[in-house]
Design a protein around this motif. Structure first.
Motif, short mmCIF file in Angstrom:
data_model
loop_
_atom_site.label_atom_id
_atom_site.label_comp_id
_atom_site.label_asym_id
_atom_site.label_seq_id
_atom_site.Cartn_x
_atom_site.Cartn_y
_atom_site.Cartn_z
N ALA A 235 0.78 -1.28 0.19
CA ALA A 235 -0.10 0.26 0.23
C ALA A 235 0.80 1.49 -0.43
O ALA A 235 0.50 2.20 -1.26
N LEU A 236 1.97 1.04 1.01
CA LEU A 236 2.67 2.47 0.93
C LEU A 236 3.79 2.34 -0.76
O LEU A 236 3.92 3.74 -0.76
N SER A 237 3.75 1.39 -1.47
CA SER A 237 4.74 1.72 -1.91
C SER A 237 3.90 2.09 -3.31
O SER A 237 4.17 3.39 -4.00
N PHE A 238 2.63 1.76 -2.90
CA PHE A 238 1.63 2.40 -4.53
C PHE A 238 0.99 4.15 -4.36
O PHE A 238 1.38 4.75 -4.90
N ALA A 239 1.74 4.11 -2.82
CA ALA A 239 0.96 5.30 -2.46
C ALA A 239 2.28 6.46 -2.46
O ALA A 239 2.03 7.35 -2.87
N GLY B 51 13.24 3.96 -4.49
CA GLY B 51 13.66 3.39 -3.42
C GLY B 51 13.73 1.84 -3.13
O GLY B 51 12.81 1.11 -3.58
N THR B 52 13.20 1.77 -1.29
CA THR B 52 13.39 0.03 -1.20
C THR B 52 12.18 0.93 -0.04
O THR B 52 12.53 1.59 1.03
N LEU B 53 11.95 -0.14 0.44
CA LEU B 53 10.66 -0.36 1.62
C LEU B 53 11.18 -2.16 2.33
O LEU B 53 11.25 -2.73 1.83
N GLU B 54 11.04 -1.46 3.57
CA GLU B 54 11.60 -2.85 3.99
C GLU B 54 10.25 -3.14 5.30
O GLU B 54 10.91 -2.01 6.54
N THR B 55 9.69 -4.19 6.03
CA THR B 55 9.25 -3.82 6.76
C THR B 55 8.48 -4.83 7.57
O THR B 55 8.52 -6.27 7.08
N THR B 56 8.38 -5.31 9.60
CA THR B 56 7.96 -5.67 9.82
C THR B 56 7.51 -6.18 10.83
O THR B 56 7.23 -4.75 10.87
N LEU C 94 8.64 0.63 9.75
CA LEU C 94 9.39 0.12 8.37
C LEU C 94 11.17 0.90 8.60
O LEU C 94 11.15 1.88 9.21
N THR C 95 11.48 0.63 7.62
CA THR C 95 12.88 0.96 7.30
C THR C 95 13.24 1.19 5.59
O THR C 95 12.46 0.76 4.67
N ALA C 96 12.52 2.81 5.11
CA ALA C 96 12.45 3.20 3.94
C ALA C 96 13.62 3.62 3.21
O ALA C 96 14.47 5.11 4.43
#
Length: 142
Positions: free
Chosen positions: A62-66, A75-80, A101-103
């Protein structure tokens, strides 16, 4: 409309029972689960880790699409996600899901990032279905 399915089979009852869980996609195929995979250290899966994985992946997408809609392309997004289960009212209840999240996003301002991430947290389908507190902490690199 999209419909996805999963299935579970449990043989025996209580702590001595053993189960297997599968998904429509085949990613999980007769993966073992039981009392000891859920509340102990036996190898296998459990509903809570599956919910955590679903929440982390749903929020991240959802964050990627937003971010793409806001004009960002690199960029990159990593979520736990960490799902907490407590014993309450004679049973168990999921009380929270903590997203970390680490972005890394080229050119984004921290305030805009926080706003977009908060909206994704509130509006991803898994967040909407959870009847639990949902938190989000983040690190923005870049």
């Amino acid at each position: 409309m999209t419909t996805r399915s999963g299935s579970a089979r449990y043989e025996g009852f209580g702590k001595e029972g053993q189960g297997h869980v599968s998904t429509q996609s085949g990613v999980l195929s007769d993966s073992p689960y039981s009392f000891t995979t859920r509340f102990g250290e036996e190898p296998g899966t459990n509903p809570e880790e599956l919910i955590a994985a679903a929440h982390a992946s749903c929020f991240t997408m959802a964050l990627s699409f937003a971010l793409a809609q806001a004009g960002y392309s690199a960029g990159t997004l990593e979520t736990t996600a960490k799902v907490t289960v407590v014993q309450a009212d004679g049973g168990f209840k999921i009380t929270r899901s903590d997203l970390a999240l680490t972005a890394t996003i080229d050119g984004i301002e921290p305030g805009q990032f926080e706003s977009i991430a908060a909206d994704a947290k509130a509006n991803c389908p898994v967040s909407k279905v959870l009847n639990a507190e949902i938190t989000l902490t983040h690190t923005l690199n870049g």
